[in-house]
Enzyme design. Sequence first.
Site, mmCIF file in Angstrom:
data_model
loop_
_atom_site.group_PDB
_atom_site.id
_atom_site.type_symbol
_atom_site.label_atom_id
_atom_site.label_comp_id
_atom_site.label_asym_id
_atom_site.label_seq_id
_atom_site.Cartn_x
_atom_site.Cartn_y
_atom_site.Cartn_z
ATOM 1 N N GLU A 36 -59.925 32.540 -27.147
ATOM 2 C CA GLU A 36 -60.973 31.380 -27.266
ATOM 3 C C GLU A 36 -61.510 31.049 -25.933
ATOM 4 O OE1 GLU A 36 -57.798 29.086 -29.289
ATOM 5 O OE2 GLU A 36 -59.365 28.904 -30.937
ATOM 6 N N GLU A 38 -52.611 32.564 -34.225
ATOM 7 C CA GLU A 38 -52.011 31.075 -34.754
ATOM 8 C C GLU A 38 -51.420 31.060 -36.053
ATOM 9 O OE1 GLU A 38 -54.898 31.978 -33.109
ATOM 10 O OE2 GLU A 38 -55.244 30.622 -31.195
HETATM 11 N N1 3HC Z 1 -46.701 30.272 -24.914
HETATM 12 C C1 3HC Z 1 -45.753 30.078 -24.284
HETATM 13 N N2 3HC Z 1 -44.774 31.171 -24.051
HETATM 14 C C2 3HC Z 1 -45.287 32.480 -24.416
HETATM 15 C C3 3HC Z 1 -46.410 32.512 -25.245
HETATM 16 C C4 3HC Z 1 -47.232 31.557 -25.425
HETATM 17 N N3 3HC Z 1 -48.244 31.601 -26.039
HETATM 18 N N4 3HC Z 1 -46.351 33.920 -25.722
HETATM 19 C C5 3HC Z 1 -45.310 34.348 -25.226
HETATM 20 N N5 3HC Z 1 -44.626 33.736 -24.457
HETATM 21 C C6 3HC Z 1 -43.133 33.719 -23.720
HETATM 22 C C7 3HC Z 1 -42.225 34.115 -24.911
HETATM 23 O O1 3HC Z 1 -41.597 32.858 -25.344
HETATM 24 C C8 3HC Z 1 -41.191 35.046 -23.935
HETATM 25 O O2 3HC Z 1 -40.629 33.935 -23.016
HETATM 26 P P1 3HC Z 1 -38.851 34.293 -22.605
HETATM 27 O O3 3HC Z 1 -39.082 35.520 -21.797
HETATM 28 O O4 3HC Z 1 -38.700 32.958 -21.994
HETATM 29 O O5 3HC Z 1 -38.274 34.468 -23.830
HETATM 30 C C9 3HC Z 1 -42.024 35.780 -22.914
HETATM 31 O O6 3HC Z 1 -43.551 34.965 -22.945
HETATM 32 C C10 3HC Z 1 -42.349 37.157 -23.249
HETATM 33 O O7 3HC Z 1 -42.921 37.157 -24.604
HETATM 34 P P2 3HC Z 1 -42.309 38.402 -25.694
HETATM 35 O O8 3HC Z 1 -40.804 38.677 -25.437
HETATM 36 O O9 3HC Z 1 -42.866 37.935 -27.016
HETATM 37 O O10 3HC Z 1 -43.068 39.639 -24.690
HETATM 38 P P3 3HC Z 1 -44.025 40.667 -25.368
HETATM 39 O O11 3HC Z 1 -44.508 41.435 -24.118
HETATM 40 O O12 3HC Z 1 -43.306 41.677 -26.438
HETATM 41 O O13 3HC Z 1 -45.215 40.210 -25.964
HETATM 42 C C11 3HC Z 1 -47.136 38.513 -26.586
HETATM 43 C C12 3HC Z 1 -46.140 39.463 -25.706
HETATM 44 C C13 3HC Z 1 -47.742 39.484 -27.332
HETATM 45 C C14 3HC Z 1 -48.020 37.697 -25.852
HETATM 46 C C15 3HC Z 1 -46.065 37.910 -27.437
HETATM 47 O O14 3HC Z 1 -45.134 37.167 -26.786
HETATM 48 C C16 3HC Z 1 -46.996 37.086 -28.592
HETATM 49 O O15 3HC Z 1 -47.225 37.239 -29.670
HETATM 50 N N6 3HC Z 1 -46.977 35.579 -28.134
HETATM 51 C C17 3HC Z 1 -47.604 34.705 -28.929
HETATM 52 C C18 3HC Z 1 -48.957 34.682 -28.828
HETATM 53 C C19 3HC Z 1 -49.531 33.310 -29.918
HETATM 54 O O16 3HC Z 1 -49.084 33.082 -30.761
HETATM 55 N N7 3HC Z 1 -50.653 32.933 -29.209
HETATM 56 C C20 3HC Z 1 -51.188 31.770 -29.766
HETATM 57 C C21 3HC Z 1 -50.651 30.503 -29.346
HETATM 58 S S1 3HC Z 1 -51.199 29.281 -30.042
HETATM 59 C C22 3HC Z 1 -52.789 28.870 -29.526
HETATM 60 O O17 3HC Z 1 -53.389 29.800 -28.693
HETATM 61 C C23 3HC Z 1 -53.483 27.474 -29.901
HETATM 62 C C24 3HC Z 1 -54.908 27.509 -29.604
HETATM 63 O O18 3HC Z 1 -55.496 28.197 -30.685
HETATM 64 C C25 3HC Z 1 -55.295 26.058 -29.783
#
Ligand code: 3HC
Length: 697
Positions: free
Chosen positions: A105, A125
């Site tokens: 975004e 999301e």
């Molecule tokens: N916020 C905070 N922490 C996050 C995060 C996020 N968006 N995404 C990942 N992390 C953290 C995880 O909790 C983990 O923390 P830890 O080591 O303390 O357990 C660390 O990052 C590593 O995560 P992964 O083990 O999943 O690492 P990978 O390399 O396998 O994957 C990733 C990375 C593809 C970014 C995966 O973590 C992922 O899919 N994350 C979620 C992404 C997501 O859902 N983003 C949308 C957020 S909501 C949003 O943006 C709202 C907006 O529209 C207003």
Amino acid sequence: MTAIYEVRGNVAVISLSNPPVNGLGYETRKAAAAGIAQAENDAAVKAVVITGAGKAFSGGADIKEFGSPLALAEPNLLSLIGVVEACSKPVVAAIHSVCMGGGLELALGCHYRLVSPGAKIALPEVKLGLLPGAGGTQRLPRALGVEPALNMIVSGEPVNAELLAQVPGQKLFDRVVTGNLLEEAIAFAAEVADKRPLPRVRDLKARHANPEAFFQFARNTVGAMSKNFPAPLRCLEAVAASVNMKFEDGIRAEREGFAALMVTPESKALRHAFFAERAASKIADVPDSTPARNIAKVAVIGAGTMGGGISMNFLNAGIPVTILETKQEALDRGVATIKKNYEAQVKKGKLKQDKYEQRMALLSTTLSYAEIGDADLVIEAVFEEIGVKEAVFKQLDAVMKPGAILASNTSTLDVNKIANFTKRPQDVVGMHFFSPANVMKLLEVVRGAATAKDVLATVMQLAKKIRKTAVVSGVCDGFIGNRMIEQYSRQAGFLLDEGCSPAQVDRAAEKFGFAMGPFRMGDLAGNDIGWAIRKRRYQEKPGLRYSKSADLLCAMGRYGQKTGAGWYDYAPGKRDAMPSEVVGQMLDKHRAALGITPRQISDEEIVHRLVFSLVNEAAHLLEEGIAQRASDVDMVYLTGYGFPLWRGGPMCYADTLGLFNVVQAMKRFAKNPLDDAAFWQPAPLLARLAAEGKSFS
Ligand code: 3HC
Ligand code: NAI
């Protein structure tokens, strides 16, 4: 500092710097906004590049902030994106590796976007029960086209940048950069520094030739696929707003949807599951820095139901496997089953023929222990008899190279005892896969008293590689999952005694969201398995009460689908469970013999007795240190036992209801003379948390 600001020539570079994934938490947003302000105020700066330091552009909003005031603290994400878009100097996003959620975004708020090939682009999301809440539903359809944007937003699945760059007419990416991304982005920014007007995605039109029909069709499809999850349909409505409304109104509609979804129990459960999955991979006394052993070659002992499925996991991950058996016929049967499974995937178009051939080429078989001695990991999946396990582990101890990990897939036997059949108990660990082992996500990693830390670290890492959700369990009968399910099954039996039919219990459990109720599950798994366990229990714990109905059923030879009859009747070759008159009569007779007058039992009582029995047993497991944390228990049930994802697992569900209420219900159940009053004494941990008004989380 969570964003680094530097000036290169006449271009300011803002690098988001909030490891591990540059989540857009408050500090990062503040630093990024300050960077834009600094660039605006510096006459020498003509353009700005925003990129991500480290291994991501940005993983999106900081999920850990959700629900706290920090998530909304200014600059919130929407405001930051507003600041970027309104910047009087061109802002170029240099996107690499991971660009998700709020990260995408933010990029869409920039005036230009350059991307490295292989970057994973997503608005995920929806997987957290939300919709993109910082303009994603309004800008992505404008930049990419309505249909591909809808697909991305409703599925949440990442797409490779190169694929998106090929979408006809797309305005998402200005350039795919194969060379040095940052250098090219700086050069590009310098190139466009004086170009005006600045292109803004919000000024584009989100168009569809026939929006009404398109969205109606999509509504039907998405609605049917997302039962129990409100987010996908709200995502769809937000995307529809991008076509039907002015940009500002669309943003307002999106905001409303985001705020409404944020407080749903489904979103809370999905966010809980997201963190639970990541927490499960951590072991308190085994730091992430623990060196893992190299696993390049695997051996599997036993080519039966489990051995075959287990082998497939490694073949899928490109790791060679040798299966050992006692007889050639058993090997042939096992390999034929593996082939059949792969061929079914090829037929359905889920696996390419060449991939199938590559996987089969990694598989070898043997009847001789001498041929597996150089494997780095051996997993035993032979008959569940301690004598057979003893013979196998003594052989393994004799032939396996030093440092090899010796794992057992036992589901009920004592891993410490098995470890002590060898002279290297530190190398022995339980790897409890679930059937079908090539499909089920759950892997219970059973930590023996002597299991070495690096063995645990290795197995946890390996689990990720073979795409399993690993949860550590201490040694006890049934480990985490099966020890809990035994209490659940006992409750299911008592419910029959008191007047329920198997179909009534199953219906209530399935309406709650279980993939299958306890009796359909029993018929699928084989009722004889539970029978064997109970026979053992009658010896070990003569005081423990069970309903005798399941024993009576098994005595009738009704083992389930495999015998064509169980709690239900089955037409030959069919799996549809049909209520059985014979079973009904058996239950009537059984109740009469016990002098029980059947009573009407509500669905709520059925579900609460089933689920709270899991919760109470899990509280004991936590107290005994068998399970590390309540969220691990949830992962076991979400990934191995068909517990409804939108309820977050049994412990999350109990937290949602409030532990005080859960304990009150248990006290009521304890008064039922046909139930087990002793079992319903709340586990001390549960009683304490309830009394203190706390939750498991
Ligand atoms: N916020 C905070 N922490 C996050 C995060 C996020 N968006 N995404 C990942 N992390 C953290 C995880 O909790 C983990 O923390 P830890 O080591 O303390 O357990 C660390 O990052 C590593 O995560 P992964 O083990 O999943 O690492 P990978 O390399 O396998 O994957 C990733 C990375 C593809 C970014 C995966 O973590 C992922 O899919 N994350 C979620 C992404 C997501 O859902 N983003 C949308 C957020 S909501 C949003 O943006 C709202 C907006 O529209 C207003
Ligand atoms: P199975 O009976 O389908 O297969 C066992 C295989 O082991 C047979 O092919 C047999 O020929 C072979 N075998 C027996 N003794 C052997 C020996 N000494 N050396 C080499 N091979 C030998 O059994 P299944 O269901 O695959 O179970 C295997 C193990 O997995 C058991 O410990 C069981 O408790 C466990 N398990 C089973 C689950 C299931 O749902 N079936 C789930 C989780 C664990």
